[in-house]
Structures are given as C-alpha cells and as structure tokens.
Design a protein around this motif. Structure first.
Motif, PDB file in Angstrom:
ATOM      1  N   GLU A   1       0.833  -1.195   0.000  1.00 37.05           N
ATOM      2  CA  GLU A   1       0.000   0.000   0.000  1.00 37.05           C
ATOM      3  C   GLU A   1       0.874   1.253   0.000  1.00 37.05           C
ATOM      4  OE1 GLU A   1      -3.556   1.537  -0.676  1.00 37.05           O
ATOM      5  OE2 GLU A   1      -3.143  -0.603  -0.461  1.00 37.05           O
ATOM      6  N   LYS A   2       1.997   1.172   0.691  1.00 36.66           N
ATOM      7  CA  LYS A   2       2.923   2.306   0.725  1.00 36.66           C
ATOM      8  C   LYS A   2       3.748   2.395  -0.553  1.00 36.66           C
ATOM      9  CE  LYS A   2       3.275   1.948   5.750  1.00 36.66           C
ATOM     10  NZ  LYS A   2       4.123   1.484   6.893  1.00 36.66           N
ATOM     11  N   LYS A   3       4.168   1.229  -1.050  1.00 34.97           N
ATOM     12  CA  LYS A   3       4.987   1.199  -2.250  1.00 34.97           C
ATOM     13  C   LYS A   3       4.665  -0.062  -3.053  1.00 34.97           C
ATOM     14  CE  LYS A   3       9.722   1.579  -3.958  1.00 34.97           C
ATOM     15  NZ  LYS A   3      11.162   1.641  -3.590  1.00 34.97           N
ATOM     16  N   PRO A   4       3.772   0.048  -4.033  1.00 36.03           N
ATOM     17  CA  PRO A   4       3.405  -1.125  -4.838  1.00 36.03           C
ATOM     18  C   PRO A   4       4.617  -1.756  -5.513  1.00 36.03           C
ATOM     19  CG  PRO A   4       1.876   0.672  -5.216  1.00 36.03           C
ATOM     20  CD  PRO A   4       2.997   1.241  -4.405  1.00 36.03           C
ATOM     21  N   ALA A   5       4.547  -3.055  -5.721  1.00 36.57           N
ATOM     22  CA  ALA A   5       5.634  -3.790  -6.362  1.00 36.57           C
ATOM     23  C   ALA A   5       5.488  -3.743  -7.879  1.00 36.57           C
ATOM     24  CB  ALA A   5       5.633  -5.247  -5.891  1.00 36.57           C
ATOM     25  N   PRO A   6       6.581  -3.557  -8.585  1.00 31.09           N
ATOM     26  CA  PRO A   6       6.501  -3.522 -10.055  1.00 31.09           C
ATOM     27  C   PRO A   6       6.195  -4.910 -10.625  1.00 31.09           C
ATOM     28  CG  PRO A   6       8.793  -3.469  -9.337  1.00 31.09           C
ATOM     29  CD  PRO A   6       7.967  -3.359  -8.092  1.00 31.09           C
ATOM     30  N   VAL A   7       5.385  -4.903 -11.672  1.00 31.51           N
ATOM     31  CA  VAL A   7       5.055  -6.168 -12.339  1.00 31.51           C
ATOM     32  C   VAL A   7       5.379  -6.120 -13.824  1.00 31.51           C
ATOM     33  CG1 VAL A   7       3.250  -6.699 -10.674  1.00 31.51           C
ATOM     34  CG2 VAL A   7       2.648  -5.485 -12.774  1.00 31.51           C
ATOM     35  N   GLY A   8       5.984  -5.018 -14.287  1.00 29.87           N
ATOM     36  CA  GLY A   8       6.330  -4.889 -15.693  1.00 29.87           C
ATOM     37  C   GLY A   8       5.307  -4.109 -16.471  1.00 29.87           C
ATOM     38  N   GLY A   9       5.725  -3.559 -17.569  1.00 30.00           N
ATOM     39  CA  GLY A   9       4.824  -2.805 -18.427  1.00 30.00           C
ATOM     40  C   GLY A   9       4.300  -1.537 -17.786  1.00 30.00           C
ATOM     41  N   GLY A  10       5.051  -0.999 -16.831  1.00 23.18           N
ATOM     42  CA  GLY A  10       4.611   0.216 -16.166  1.00 23.18           C
ATOM     43  C   GLY A  10       3.515   0.010 -15.148  1.00 23.18           C
ATOM     44  N   ARG A  11       3.239  -1.242 -14.823  1.00 21.09           N
ATOM     45  CA  ARG A  11       2.176  -1.542 -13.867  1.00 21.09           C
ATOM     46  C   ARG A  11       2.760  -1.952 -12.535  1.00 21.09           C
ATOM     47  NH1 ARG A  11      -1.190  -6.001 -15.573  1.00 21.09           N
ATOM     48  NH2 ARG A  11       0.707  -6.900 -16.448  1.00 21.09           N
TER      49      ARG A  11
END
Length: 541
Positions: free
Chosen positions: A306-316
């Motif tokens: 919630e504080k820092k979302p994890a990257p999943v690729g493609g800018g998401r």
C-alpha cells in the motif's frame, strides 16, 4: 462468478474506487476460466436433421416466434471461432412488457453435435459465469471441457444482454470507450438500455432461444453466475425445464451484501487451508508455520504494498487490493494453484518481484480463459467515481466486462442503502477476513449511486413442477461457498433441486473431479439424477 469469478461471479464489489473494479472483474472472469481445456472434437459427416419445437413462448408476436428463424453462418469473430463454429443473431423484445415494441439482436454461437442424428438430444445452452462474460468468445475457449457431450448435443452459447455483441453497455468517458468511468457515464451512454439488461430479461431471451433452437424443453449448463440465470429461467418456465445443471451455485437466499460476507469468509477459509498445507509440505513456506502466522505476514505485505506497490512490468504495479485478488485467483484453481501461489508469494515477499503473482493472475483472468465462475462467479463488486485502470493495479480489462458486470448486478439487486449502512457493512466484511476483508469491503458500494432501481433483493428461483435440476457444489469453493448450493437445491423446490456434493477445493468441480463429471454427463445424457445425498470424493476427502 463471475466471472469474474465477484459477485466474483458475484465477487466483491464494483464500487469504492472505480479502479478496484478492473481487478475484481478479472477475478470474476478468471474464476471460470480456471477449469477448462482439452482437444477439440471432430465433426460428423452424416446429413443433419434440424429439430423443430411446437411450443412457442407465450405473449410474443409471431414475427419473433413462428415467423423467425435462426440463420446460422460461419463466424467472423472471435478469430478462435472462424473454423468449426456457426454464428447467428436472434431478435428479442427490448422490453418484454412491450413485446411489439423495439427489438434487440442477441448474438449466438454453436458447435454442431458430432454424433448421429438418431442419438442427438438437442441443444445444450451454456453460460460460463460472470456476469459480463461473452459466451460467443467463451465457447471456443471452453469447448473442450464439454467434449464428451458433443455426440449428443449441439453446444450453444450467447452474449447476454449488455455483453459483447448484444446491446453492449458503455460506461466509459465517451460512447465508444469500453472502460468504466462510473454510474453517471453508464446513464449517459447506455441509459436507454440499463433497465432491460438484468437476469430476468436474459432468462426470457433463453426461452425464445429454446424455441428457435427447436427444443421443446431447455437443456442448460450454467456455472457460477450462470446458476442464477438458469434458476430464474426455471422459476419463470418450470414446464419447459429439460436437463439443467447448476454448477458452483450462487446462494439465492442471500442479498448482495450477505453474499459478500459469505464469500470473504469462504476465501479466507480456503487461504487458511493453503497456509496449513504450505507449512506442512512446502520448504521455506512464504506464509510461515500456519494460518495465524500467514495472516500476520500477509498483513505486513499488504501494508508494504500500500505504501509502495511492487513492479510487475509494463509500467504496472501490484498494490494491496491487487494482491488479495491475485491470491484468490490461485485459490479458485484448488490444490493445483497452491504450489504456484507459494512460489509467487516467495518472489514478492523476498525480492519485491510482483511479476510471478501478477502474470499467473493475468493468465487465469485473461480473455482466453474468460469467465467463473469471477465467474467471476455469480456477480459482484464496488466503485466510486475515481481513477479506474491506475498503474497501481496489476491489470485492467480492455473490454466492457466491468461495465457489463456492474450494470447487470445493479439491475438485479434492489439494495440501495445509505452511507451509514454501507460503512457498517464494509466494517463487517473487513472483520470477517484478515487477508481479504479490506479488498472485499469495497463491494458494498457497488450500486450506491446507480441511476435505476434494481429488481429484487434476492432472485425468485422456486420452480415447483419442473423436472429435476442438478445442483453441484464443492465444499471448498472460495467464490461460491458450498452453502449456496445447498440453499439453491432447497429453494428450487421439493423434488426439483437435486444436490451433488464434491469434497473438492477450488471454484467449480467439473470436469476436474471424475465422479462429478461422470454424474453430470450421465444426467445430461439420460436425464437420470444421482441418488439424493450423493457425495463425490476429492482433494478434501
């Protein structure tokens, strides 16, 4: 259910944060897709005899009944249906209270039976869940699940009202935008359609479809949300019920809010069983030494995301809500989803890598596996006028499934509580599940600002006088809890609802469970129901 599967197929809610709807619908839609895949069957070379029914729906003009014929031709879309499938369009009244008024075109798809004419029973109409799932797109993807039935039935599906090519609902920023921009956008672009896309209207389309397909009685297989549609049909037309299968049934005795409470408890219970298995069987289990430790670790993970979302690729990115929905997608797969879930959570917890969890959730909920029940079974979710499709979410649907699911769910549900009641309900859902409660609680706001009244708090499904209807429920279903199947069988009426229980994890048991598959196929082939109280062993035995 979905899917999608929701109100996941009644999955938790389209509404506080329109952005949450995108993830929810993928879940709803993904739930159904989890259980389907085999080789496509061949085709019979024998000349075909078409069936003719002699009991047209009452109250409709002859132009729509005896004067209408389905003109099947080669499908032009989706690409997966261009070989081996036929498509057609059926004209139905927009408003069945004014059957001589405006009409709509309902899109249909068919895979012809492969067996000899003498053995053909008729058409088996399929609904894969949702609401909001296209049957025209779904049949080519899900066909192989029903391979053993093609020698006896034409397999037929369709786009329900509001979905795909059948008066699609538009709720985006413009009339051509297939996204979801809130209830006001739905009213602006599709206001003339919204009062006519609920489940009872689609059930009436099923009756006209039955007649035009040439069947005196409707043979039907509905999954997740599709069980609500089949049960409403049985209530409206009990004398025209043929062989109906209601798989992964929704609970007809619960309203939208009650359903979300039951569902969040069921998905939490499924997660607890996964956590216990993980602790006992998986080395370096990411959720620790059991359900209690798993809840604590998931809470810490959700706070971090919630504080820092994890990257999943493609800018998401993957945030706390997306985490909850992705985990539930894996639980919909039953024990097959447990090992991949453990690996994906390890990558996320230890390396802040959200790609494995996001990719597998995308695969489950992709358009190629369109539906359960999220789905994605029975229906489902919440929303407010804010930023759908934000980069903080793992995935955003590119089609109109979010809009369709919202519109159909709100057309069905008459619940329009004030904010004080909504906030109390949200708190109750949060308290019901330490892992999923926060995400699911958004569902209570789904229809709070919907511009039209809904039909009923709960559907009418009693079908006294109908032929026996087979209701299938899995005891470990995290999306449509087993209690819903028990209540559905009872609500259909004495001598009508026949319950088949599967001791199985996951959303839906056909065709994964051999006993369920054999029992369902025998019923659809012969009309014989199993002995009352029959239980199929499975992963929970």
């Amino acid at each position: 259910m979905s899917d999608a599967h929701t109100i996941r197929s009644r999955r938790p809610g389209l509404s506080v944060g329109v952005r949450i709807i995108a993830v929810v619908v993928l879940v709803a839609i993904g739930a159904v897709g989890a259980w389907l895949q085999r080789d496509a069957p061949g085709r019979s070379a024998e000349p075909r005899t078409e069936f003719t029914a002699h009991n047209p729906p009452a109250g409709l003009p002859t132009a729509l009944t005896t004067g209408q014929h389905l003109h099947w031709s080669r499908c032009t879309s989706p690409p997966t249906a261009r070989t081996g499938y036929d498509c057609a369009s059926m004209k139905s009244p927009l408003d069945y209270r004014k059957p001589d008024g405006k009409t709509i075109d309902v899109a249909l798809i068919r895979r012809k039976a492969t067996g000899p004419n003498a053995r053909r029973i008729g058409s088996l109409v399929l609904n894969f869940g949702g609401p909001g799932v296209s049957g025209v797109s779904g049949l080519p993807e899900f066909l192989n699940q029903y391979k053993p039935l093609l020698d006896r039935y034409d397999l037929v599906s369709f786009d329900p009202r509001g979905v795909g090519a059948t008066i699609p609902v538009r709720c985006g920023k413009t009339k051509d935008d297939t996204g979801y921009d809130g209830a006001a956008a739905c009213a602006k672009h599709s206001g003339a359609l919204l009062p006519y896309i609920g489940t009872s209207h689609t059930a009436r389309d099923l009756e006209l479809m039955r007649y035009l397909l040439g069947d005196e009685r409707l043979h039907y297989f509905g999954v997740s949300y599709g069980t609500a549609l089949g049960a409403v049909y049985a209530h409206l037309y009990p004398s025209h019920v043929g062989r109906l299968v209601l798989e992964a049934s929704v609970d007809p005795t619960e309203d939208l809010d009650e359903e979300q409470v039951s569902q969040v408890k069921a998905v939490q219970a499924a997660f607890d069983r996964f956590a216990a298995h993980c602790a006992a069987r998986i080395r370096h289990c990411p959720t620790g030494d059991g359900p209690e430790e798993a809840a604590r670790r998931m809470a810490r993970l959700a706070d971090r995301l919630e504080k820092k979302p994890a990257p999943v690729g493609g800018g998401r990115n993957l945030d706390a809500d997306a985490l909850a929905y992705a985990v539930s997608d894996h639980l919909d797969l039953g024990t097959d989803g447990w090992s991949p879930l453990a690996k994906a959570l390890t990558a996320l917890i230890d390396h802040n890598d959200g790609r494995p969890l996001s990719k597998s959730a995308d695969d489950i909920g992709s358009a190629d596996h369109a539906a359960t029940p999220s789905d994605i079974g029975s229906a489902d979710h919440a929303a407010t006028p804010s930023d759908i499709g934000s980069a903080d979410h793992a995935a955003t649907p590119s089609d109109s499934s979010v809009a369709a699911q919202t519109a159909i769910t709100c057309a069905d549900s008459s619940l329009r509580p004030d904010f004080a009641r909504l906030d109390r309900d949200a708190a109750r859902i949060k308290a019901a599940s330490p892992v999923f409660g926060a995400a699911w609680s958004n569902g209570v706001y789904l229809c709070y600002d919907w511009p039209f009244d809904g039909e009923r708090a709960t559907p009418q499904v009693n079908a006294d006088g109908a032929a026996p209807i087979l209701v299938v429920g899995g005891t470990g279903d995290p999306t449509t809890p087993y209690s819903g199947a028990r209540h559905m069988a009872r609500a259909l009426g004495d001598g009508v609802g026949v319950l088949l229980t599967a001791k199985e994890e996951g959303h839906g048991t056909y065709p994964q469970n051999r006993c369920v598959t054999e029992t369902v196929d025998q019923y659809l082939r012969t009309g014989r129901t199993p002995a009352r109280g029959k239980v199929c062993r499975g992963s929970m035995s």
